[in-house]
Structure formats: C-alpha cells, structure tokens
Design an enzyme around this catalytic site. Structure first.
Site, short mmCIF file in Angstrom:
data_model
loop_
_atom_site.label_atom_id
_atom_site.label_comp_id
_atom_site.label_asym_id
_atom_site.label_seq_id
_atom_site.Cartn_x
_atom_site.Cartn_y
_atom_site.Cartn_z
N LYS A 1 14.40 8.00 -0.43
CA LYS A 1 13.04 7.90 0.11
C LYS A 1 12.85 6.61 0.87
CE LYS A 1 9.55 6.38 -2.71
NZ LYS A 1 8.84 5.22 -2.12
N ASN A 2 13.29 5.50 0.28
CA ASN A 2 12.99 4.20 0.89
C ASN A 2 13.88 3.88 2.08
OD1 ASN A 2 10.95 3.98 -0.89
ND2 ASN A 2 11.95 2.52 -2.27
N CYS B 1 1.45 3.13 -4.19
CA CYS B 1 1.27 3.01 -5.64
C CYS B 1 0.48 1.75 -5.96
CB CYS B 1 2.62 2.92 -6.33
SG CYS B 1 3.43 4.50 -6.53
N ARG C 1 -0.80 -5.79 -2.97
CA ARG C 1 0.42 -5.65 -2.14
C ARG C 1 0.07 -6.11 -0.73
NH1 ARG C 1 3.45 -0.06 -3.55
NH2 ARG C 1 5.12 -1.02 -2.36
N ASP D 1 12.17 -0.74 -9.24
CA ASP D 1 11.90 0.69 -9.19
C ASP D 1 12.58 1.47 -10.31
OD1 ASP D 1 10.43 0.22 -6.94
OD2 ASP D 1 11.97 0.89 -5.53
N ARG E 1 5.76 12.16 -4.83
CA ARG E 1 5.89 11.22 -3.71
C ARG E 1 7.35 10.81 -3.52
NH1 ARG E 1 3.35 6.14 -4.44
NH2 ARG E 1 4.60 5.84 -2.60
N1 EPU Z 1 4.82 -9.27 -0.64
C1 EPU Z 1 3.95 -10.24 -0.19
N2 EPU Z 1 3.60 -10.21 1.12
C2 EPU Z 1 4.10 -9.29 2.01
C3 EPU Z 1 5.01 -8.33 1.53
C4 EPU Z 1 5.35 -8.34 0.19
O1 EPU Z 1 3.47 -11.07 -0.94
O2 EPU Z 1 3.74 -9.35 3.19
C5 EPU Z 1 5.18 -9.25 -2.08
C6 EPU Z 1 4.66 -7.94 -2.71
O3 EPU Z 1 3.31 -8.06 -3.09
C7 EPU Z 1 5.58 -7.78 -3.89
C8 EPU Z 1 6.91 -8.33 -3.36
O4 EPU Z 1 6.57 -9.15 -2.23
O5 EPU Z 1 5.15 -8.56 -4.95
C9 EPU Z 1 7.91 -7.28 -2.97
O6 EPU Z 1 7.42 -6.49 -1.92
P1 EPU Z 1 8.34 -5.83 -0.81
O7 EPU Z 1 7.71 -6.10 0.51
O8 EPU Z 1 9.76 -6.20 -1.00
O9 EPU Z 1 8.18 -4.31 -1.17
P2 EPU Z 1 7.77 -3.11 -0.23
O10 EPU Z 1 8.50 -3.20 1.06
O11 EPU Z 1 6.30 -2.96 -0.21
C10 EPU Z 1 9.73 -1.62 -1.07
C11 EPU Z 1 9.86 -0.25 -1.67
C12 EPU Z 1 9.28 -0.28 -3.08
C13 EPU Z 1 10.07 -1.27 -3.90
C14 EPU Z 1 10.01 -2.65 -3.23
C15 EPU Z 1 10.85 -3.70 -3.93
C16 EPU Z 1 9.72 1.16 0.26
C17 EPU Z 1 8.99 2.21 0.99
N3 EPU Z 1 9.14 0.70 -0.85
O12 EPU Z 1 8.34 -1.91 -1.06
O13 EPU Z 1 9.47 1.04 -3.59
O14 EPU Z 1 9.53 -1.35 -5.19
O15 EPU Z 1 10.47 -2.55 -1.86
O16 EPU Z 1 12.16 -3.29 -3.99
O17 EPU Z 1 10.81 0.79 0.65
C18 EPU Z 1 9.08 2.86 -5.01
O18 EPU Z 1 9.95 3.48 -4.37
O19 EPU Z 1 8.63 3.27 -6.12
C19 EPU Z 1 8.59 1.59 -4.48
C20 EPU Z 1 7.44 1.04 -4.87
#
Ligand code: EPU
Length: 418
Positions: free
Chosen positions: A22-23, A116, A121, A305, A397
C-alpha cells in the site's frame, strides 16, 4: 457496515501470497502525473486507499483503468491542479499529490490531509522543504495555494526522516533546475521503490533507500511500467498472527530482507522462521515467550506499522513485553479494545507494558485505525470463543479481503453486514 465474526482458537496452517505494498503504490500512483503519458503499474492491490488515489487522479483529469491487479494510468489529459477537501480527507497520502502537481503544473491547491488518527500528523516538513525549492505557499482559510515560478534544486535537510516528506521532495525535485540533495531522508523500502519507478519515467534519482538522495531535475516523459514491491507490513501482520495462534504458515511473494526486525523479535519469542528468495515460513509449536523491549523506529528499525499486531501476539506470550512507540503520539488506541478481550496492558505516555495472559476471550470490539484493527483480528483468532470486530472499513484501507487470507489458513473468520 461490515464486521468480522471470528471463532478463535484455531492454529494457522498453509500458504498465503502477500500483495503489493500500500505505502508504495500510493506515492507511485501520484508520481504517474509526472510523465504526461501512459503508466502501467502491476501488483496494485484493490484497497480503499488505492481507490481514493484513483479518485484523485481522475479528478485531475487522468484516465485510469484496472485489469486485475494492474492499473493503467494515462496522465496525458490531466488538466487540474487541485484536490478537493473531501478527497484530501479520505487518506493521509493525498498530500503526496502536492509534489507531482507542482512539478507538472507549477502550481497546486490542497487541504490538510486525513488518514488514521494516530495523533497530530503535521505536514510542516513537506511544506518547509517545498518552499526551500522555490514554491510559494499561502494558506487561504485551510486551502493551501502553492505556486512555483522557478524551482531550483538545493540541499534539503529533514529534521526527521519523514517518509511522506522524502517522497514529496523527490517528486517535486524532478522539475527543479539543478540538483537537490535530501539529507536525513527516510530509508524505507517504499522510497527505493518510488525511485525505481521514477527512473523508468526518465528521472535522474539516486540514493533511494539510503539517508541521502540526489535528484537532478530534467525530463520525466517516458512511458513507465512497474511492479510494486510486496507489502512488508502485510507480511509482518501474518507472521504475528501465526505467532499468536500457533501453527505453521508460508508467506509467498515476500521480500525477506525487508522483514529483519519483525523476524528477529519473533525468533526471540520462540518462533522458528526460515526464508528463501521470496518466501518466509514461520512455525510456532511451543510456548510464545515475551520479547525484549520493542521500540518503534524509522526503517531499518522496528516498524510502527507492525507495533499493534506484535502487541496482540505479546498479549498471549509468557512474560512481560514493553512497547515503546516513538513515531506517532497516539498509536495505542487498540489497547482498550485488547483489554476487552482479557489482555493485561498498562499504558503510560508512549510506553505500553503487556503482561502475557494464558488466554484471551472473545468480545465485541471496534477497530480504531488500520493497524490497530489488524491487531484485533489477530487477538480474536488467538482468543477462546467468539468475537465481533466492528468498523472493519479501517482494515480495508490497507488489506484486501484480510478475512479470505486468514480463512485460507484455517481461521474461522467471516465478513458480515450489520
Ligand atoms: N511528521 C512531522 N511533520 C511532517 C511529517 C511528519 O512532524 O511534515 C512526523 C509525524 O507526525 C510522525 C512522524 O513524523 O510523528 C513520521 O511521519 P512520516 O511522515 O514518516 O509518516 P507518513 O509519511 O505520514 C508513512 C506511512 C505510514 C507509516 C509512516 C511511518 C504511507 C502512506 N504512510 O506515513 O503508514 O506509519 O510512514 O513509517 O506511506 C500505515 O500504513 O498504517 C501507516 C500509517
């Protein structure tokens, strides 16, 4: 509204094929905007989030066709550069369309993304990095209006290796003059997969999967055909299920090297795990033991995750396992539901202390988020008695018909409509 009816207490046996990640598929679908042409993406699971990405592409004017697990995206007719608020709210990954829209059209209009509820976030890292590349961003009553006259590559240092921010910068940087270096980039395998896709469009990118990524702006106008990598979190989920329920299962279509941390924790817990090129076998015949402290970290650390799913297994292990969640502020929402099934868990801040119990019992529970929902299914399959798992739309999802995969392994699980 769908729910799962589960009769627990069955060991899992057999083989199951892991689907496309998915990711990985979500940022790749966003990246199809770049080449203004045809993209053929294989191994695209039919998930709710993938459906949301398709809706966004179609809104932007792309033509999208699905044949089995292959999606063909023709981005030539795309002529819009806005994502409406309702589509933005459907998932967090909607924000990954920002980089490609800016690269293709020099402008974009988006709202804060949904996804989620794992705590706040923010997208500050995405926006800061894009503005450093020359994008002007104005917040007009919640709508972010972005415009870039001339984007120039430069060094972008991320204060945290955010997966989404790394992807957005990679995508926008394909249209920058000169070279962008992303320092402290996320190293998740999905980033390397995005890089493989981008290379097929003609982009100049290297370092994907390492902590420094270099993108040199230029043409991205080639037809691209790509197969999405296997979902390491889906694989981790099934491994945790086998650990919790006992039995022996073989996962096909996996990348064992992406499962390092989960394999090492489950081996500590007493599971026997072996792998070959693209399959992993797990067997749990004796008792499941508590694990040393599990601390979630960016890749290659233990994935956030998979935290909830491993916690479900730890609930029935012998001894106490401590979980420390370091990525998201609010990722223990499954705990009160596990407690309803008889789990012994105490939460304090970002730490959960799980005392293993002899057995869980069936209960009526509610999915609170995608991975938390996956954990409840594991707990229900390991429990004695019957459970009802409500709000499985969260699970849909990220897992395509999870109940069918488990049923094929011998679990008693059925999807029903309320
Ligand atoms: N963060 C910030 N500012 C930003 C971006 C992120 O403070 O601008 C913080 C977030 O609040 C969080 C941390 O950094 O505390 C990690 O966030 P990250 O940006 O790495 O996560 P994401 O890109 O929003 C992806 C996956 C998530 C997975 C995370 C961490 C996708 C679509 N989603 O999210 O997947 O948990 O990386 O590995 O790639 C899931 O599949 O269940 C899921 C939530």
């Amino acid at each position: 509204m769908s729910f799962f009816a589960v009769k627990g207490g069955r060991r899992l046996t057999g083989e199951v094929a892991v689907r496309g990640a998915k990711n990985s598929v979500l940022p790749i679908l966003a990246a199809t905007l770049l080449n203004a042409g045809e993209n053929v993406i294989h191994n695209c699971t039919d998930l709710r989030d993938v459906g949301s990405a398709i809706k966004i592409l179609e809104h932007l004017g792309c033509r999208v066709k699905r044949e089995g697990d292959t999606l063909t995206v023709d981005s030539a007719p795309a002529n819009r550069f806005d994502v409406p608020e309702d589509l933005m709210r459907e998932m967090r990954s909607s924000v990954i369309f920002l980089g490609p829209m800016i690269a293709r059209f020099g402008k974009a209009r988006v709202f804060a993304p949904g996804g989620c509820e794992l705590g706040p976030r923010p997208i500050d890292l995405h926006l800061d990095a894009l503005s450093k590349l020359g994008v002007r961003i104005e917040n007009r009553g919640g709508e972010m209006v972005c415009e870039a006259r001339e984007m120039r590559g430069r060094d972008i240092v991320l204060r945290f290796p955010s997966v989404g921010a790394t992807e957005n910068v990679m995508l926008a940087a394909t249209a920058c003059k000169g070279t962008t270096r992303i320092i402290n980039a996320a190293r998740e395998p999905e980033i390397a997969d995005l890089q493989s896709f981008l290379l097929k469009t003609g982009a100049s990118v290297c370092g994907g999967g390492k902590s420094e990524i270099t993108v040199t702006g230029g043409r991205t106008d080639k037809r691209a055909e790509h197969t999405v990598l296997p979902d390491r979190i889906e694989a981790a989920t099934y491994l945790c299920a086998a650990a919790a329920c006992g039995g022996k299962i073989r996962l096909l279509n996996t990348e064992p090297e992406h499962l390092g941390m989960i394999v090492s924790e489950l081996s500590e817990a007493g599971c026997e795990i072996s792998s070959d090129k693209d399959s992993v076998t797990v067997e749990r015949s004796g008792v499941l033991r508590a694990m040393p402290r599990i601390s979630t970290m960016p890749y290659p650390g233990f994935p956030t995750d998979a935290q909830a799913q491993l916690m479900a297994a730890a609930c029935v292990a012998q001894g106490t396992t401590v979980f420390c969640e370091n990525i998201f502020e609010n990722r223990f929402r499954h705990v009160p539901e596990l407690i309803r099934m008889g789990a012994d868990i105490r939460v304090s801040g970002n730490t959960a202390i799980v005392g293993g119990v002899k057995s869980l019992h069936g209960a009526s529970v509610k999915c609170t988020d995608l991975r938390g929902g996956a954990a409840l299914v594991i707990a229900a399959m390991a429990a004695e008695g019957e459970s009802v798992i409500n709000d499985v739309y969260h699970i849909d999802r990220g897992y395509e018909h999870m109940e069918k995969a488990y049923a094929s392994l011998g679990a008693m699980i059925e999807r029903k409509e309320a």
